[in-house]
Each structure stands twice: as structure tokens, then as C-alpha cells.
Design a protein around this motif. Structure first.
Motif, PDB file in Angstrom:
ATOM      1  N   UNK A  50       0.842  -1.206   0.000  1.00 47.88           N
ATOM      2  CA  UNK A  50       0.000   0.000   0.000  1.00 47.88           C
ATOM      3  C   UNK A  50       0.868   1.244   0.000  1.00 47.88           C
ATOM      4  N   UNK A  51       0.579   2.151  -0.920  1.00 52.14           N
ATOM      5  CA  UNK A  51       1.268   3.438  -0.964  1.00 52.14           C
ATOM      6  C   UNK A  51       0.481   4.441  -0.130  1.00 52.14           C
ATOM      7  N   UNK A  52       1.122   5.109   0.832  1.00 51.63           N
ATOM      8  CA  UNK A  52       0.424   6.153   1.592  1.00 51.63           C
ATOM      9  C   UNK A  52       0.113   7.326   0.663  1.00 51.63           C
ATOM     10  N   UNK A  53      -1.154   7.720   0.597  1.00 49.09           N
ATOM     11  CA  UNK A  53      -1.578   8.720  -0.382  1.00 49.09           C
ATOM     12  C   UNK A  53      -1.969  10.044   0.268  1.00 49.09           C
ATOM     13  N   UNK A  54      -2.012  11.066  -0.576  1.00 51.42           N
ATOM     14  CA  UNK A  54      -2.512  12.387  -0.188  1.00 51.42           C
ATOM     15  C   UNK A  54      -3.582  12.810  -1.189  1.00 51.42           C
ATOM     16  N   UNK A  55      -4.340  13.843  -0.848  1.00 48.65           N
ATOM     17  CA  UNK A  55      -5.490  14.241  -1.660  1.00 48.65           C
ATOM     18  C   UNK A  55      -5.116  14.572  -3.101  1.00 48.65           C
ATOM     19  N   UNK A  56      -3.940  15.155  -3.314  1.00 47.70           N
ATOM     20  CA  UNK A  56      -3.579  15.605  -4.650  1.00 47.70           C
ATOM     21  C   UNK A  56      -3.038  14.494  -5.540  1.00 47.70           C
ATOM     22  N   UNK A  57      -2.784  13.303  -4.986  1.00 50.40           N
ATOM     23  CA  UNK A  57      -2.174  12.222  -5.755  1.00 50.40           C
ATOM     24  C   UNK A  57      -3.110  11.740  -6.864  1.00 50.40           C
ATOM     25  N   UNK A  58      -2.537  11.544  -8.049  1.00 48.09           N
ATOM     26  CA  UNK A  58      -3.291  11.052  -9.198  1.00 48.09           C
ATOM     27  C   UNK A  58      -3.062   9.551  -9.345  1.00 48.09           C
ATOM     28  N   UNK A  59      -4.143   8.783  -9.383  1.00 46.87           N
ATOM     29  CA  UNK A  59      -4.059   7.328  -9.523  1.00 46.87           C
ATOM     30  C   UNK A  59      -3.718   6.968 -10.970  1.00 46.87           C
ATOM     31  N   UNK A  60      -2.863   5.972 -11.148  1.00 45.63           N
ATOM     32  CA  UNK A  60      -2.486   5.484 -12.473  1.00 45.63           C
ATOM     33  C   UNK A  60      -3.551   4.500 -12.972  1.00 45.63           C
ATOM     34  N   UNK A  61      -4.238   4.795 -14.061  1.00 49.38           N
ATOM     35  CA  UNK A  61      -5.245   3.866 -14.582  1.00 49.38           C
ATOM     36  C   UNK A  61      -4.631   2.641 -15.261  1.00 49.38           C
ATOM     37  N   UNK A  62      -3.373   2.783 -15.677  1.00 50.05           N
ATOM     38  CA  UNK A  62      -2.643   1.675 -16.296  1.00 50.05           C
ATOM     39  C   UNK A  62      -1.259   1.615 -15.663  1.00 50.05           C
ATOM     40  N   UNK A  63      -0.835   0.429 -15.275  1.00 52.88           N
ATOM     41  CA  UNK A  63       0.504   0.220 -14.748  1.00 52.88           C
ATOM     42  C   UNK A  63       1.235  -0.769 -15.649  1.00 52.88           C
ATOM     43  N   UNK A  64       2.475  -0.447 -16.007  1.00 57.11           N
ATOM     44  CA  UNK A  64       3.280  -1.354 -16.815  1.00 57.11           C
ATOM     45  C   UNK A  64       4.615  -1.582 -16.122  1.00 57.11           C
ATOM     46  N   UNK A  65       4.939  -2.834 -15.891  1.00 57.62           N
ATOM     47  CA  UNK A  65       6.233  -3.210 -15.328  1.00 57.62           C
ATOM     48  C   UNK A  65       6.841  -4.288 -16.220  1.00 57.62           C
TER      49      UNK A  65
END
Length: 217
Positions: free
Chosen positions: A194-209
Motif C-alpha cells: 500500500x502506498x500512503x496517499x494524499x489528496x492531490x495524488x493522481x491514480x495510475x489507470x494503467x501500470x506497466x512493469x
């Protein structure tokens, strides 16, 4: 979640990567996860990927990126490898060969200016050192553009699409007002519970690794 596509690669985690992964897991499972600690651990995880393992992971990552429909759009925002980030040069070369435009993120020289924009990068333009030592196209040899798709570097990320960046909030501010496809890019050992988040953080709709593509929305 629309779907998950994961492909195994021959390279396995090195002992160093496994150790860093345990540090990452510990950092986010504590009662009050520290964002800076997660960021530092994520950066350490990607620095721990070296030699043949890095080559294999980068080749796999670039291959998965090349499978995305979003990367067929006219203008693609990318990043130049810095601080252990994946080298996307083979992808950039391929996009240029297909006639697509490439853009790189750039900051103004004024430290008080927290805005970010993208500058078009042509194959015949030599990059220069910008703010924080990150390579950018010279302003005199480029134009400001708005990419149709932006590849966002990950310092750390989780399965929900939350990410940690470099800590300045530049990408979050840009992406909050942008109308483009967003793709988070990183190595699998940087993934945390889990990444600790803040209100301004934008979620990635696509993740590529290096392990594949995750479609999250």
C-alpha cells in the motif's frame, strides 16, 4: 478492475532486490507509513536491479509498453532514465521510426515555479541538463506540446494504481489538469502492499512493469 495481463520473464529477483522488497513491505504495513521511507525504498529497489537482470527487465518492460494501444497516439510523453529509472531509449527510437512525436517533461529554471510542461523532443536535438540535473530539450530547439499519452515514472506503486514519484508533486499537478492517457512505468520490485496517499495524488489507470500490464480503470 478491467483486467490484468502478466507475463513472466526469465530473470528472477536478485538477493538485493528481495531484501529491498522486504523493506518496502515493512514500510507500508506499519501503522503510519512514511511517504519518504517508501520513496527511498522504492528508489533503492530499482538501483538494486543491475547487470543482466536489468537488461532483461528493461527489454520486457519495453515490450509490454509497445503492446499498448495508447502508445499509438500521435504524441507520447516519456522520461529519460534518471536515478535508476528504466531506460526507454528503444521504445523512443521505435516511436520516432513510426513518425510519432516524443515529448519530455521540463521545469522552469525558477525554483519558485512549481509548474511542469512538456517539450517536443526531435531525434536530431541534443538534450541539455535541466533543473535537478534531469535531461530536457533546449527551449530554443523545441516547442511546448500537450502529449496524448504520458508515461509516468514510478518510485513506488501498489496494486490499486497509487504511486510515489520524486516528491515534488510536479506530475500530479500536471496530470490533474491534463486530458491524456496516463501510464505508470516501473520495475516490479518497486511494488508495495500500500502506498500512503494524499489528496492531490493522481491514480495510475494503467501500470506497466517488466512483468506485464495492469488495467485498473
Amino acid at each position: 478492475m478491467l483486467g490484468v495481463c502478466l507475463a513472466a520473464i526469465p530473470a528472477r529477483l536478485s538477493a538485493d532486490c528481495c531484501c529491498v522488497a522486504r523493506v518496502l513491505e515493512s514500510a507500508v504495513m506499519s501503522g503510519s507509513p512514511d511517504r519518504d521511507a517508501v520513496r527511498r525504498s522504492g528508489r533503492a529497489a530499482r538501483h538494486a536491479i543491475v547487470g543482466a537482470e536489468r537488461v532483461a527487465r528493461e527489454q520486457s518492460l519495453v515490450g509490454h509498453l509497445g503492446s499498448l494501444q495508447a502508445l499509438a497516439l500521435p504524441t507520447i510523453g516519456v522520461f529519460v532514465a534518471h536515478d535508476g529509472e528504466p531506460d526507454l531509449t528503444p521504445l523512443v527510437q521505435k516511436l520516432w521510426q513510426r513518425g510519432q512525436d516524443i515529448a519530455l517533461p521540463a521545469l522552469e529554471d525558477d525554483p519558485a515555479d512549481h509548474t511542469m510542461h512538456f517539450r517536443k523532443w526531435s531525434s536530431d536535438v541534443e538534450l541539455e541538463s535541466g533543473r535537478y540535473g534531469i535531461a530536457v530539450p533546449p527551449l530554443a530547439d523545441s516547442s511546448v506540446v500537450r502529449p496524448d499519452c504520458v508515461l509516468v515514472s514510478l518510485a513506488a506503486f501498489d496494486a490499486m494504481g497509487n504511486r510515489m514519484g520524486r516528491g515534488g508533486g510536479f506530475f500530479d499537478r500536471y496530470l490533474a489538469g491534463a486530458h491524456c492517457q496516463i501510464v505508470g512505468v516501473g520495475f516490479e520490485p518497486q511494488r508495495v502492499a500500500r502506498v500512503p496517499t494524499e489528496k492531490h495524488d493522481v491514480i495510475m489507470p494503467i501500470l506497466v512493469t517488466d512483468l506485464g500490464v495492469r488495467f485498473l480503470s
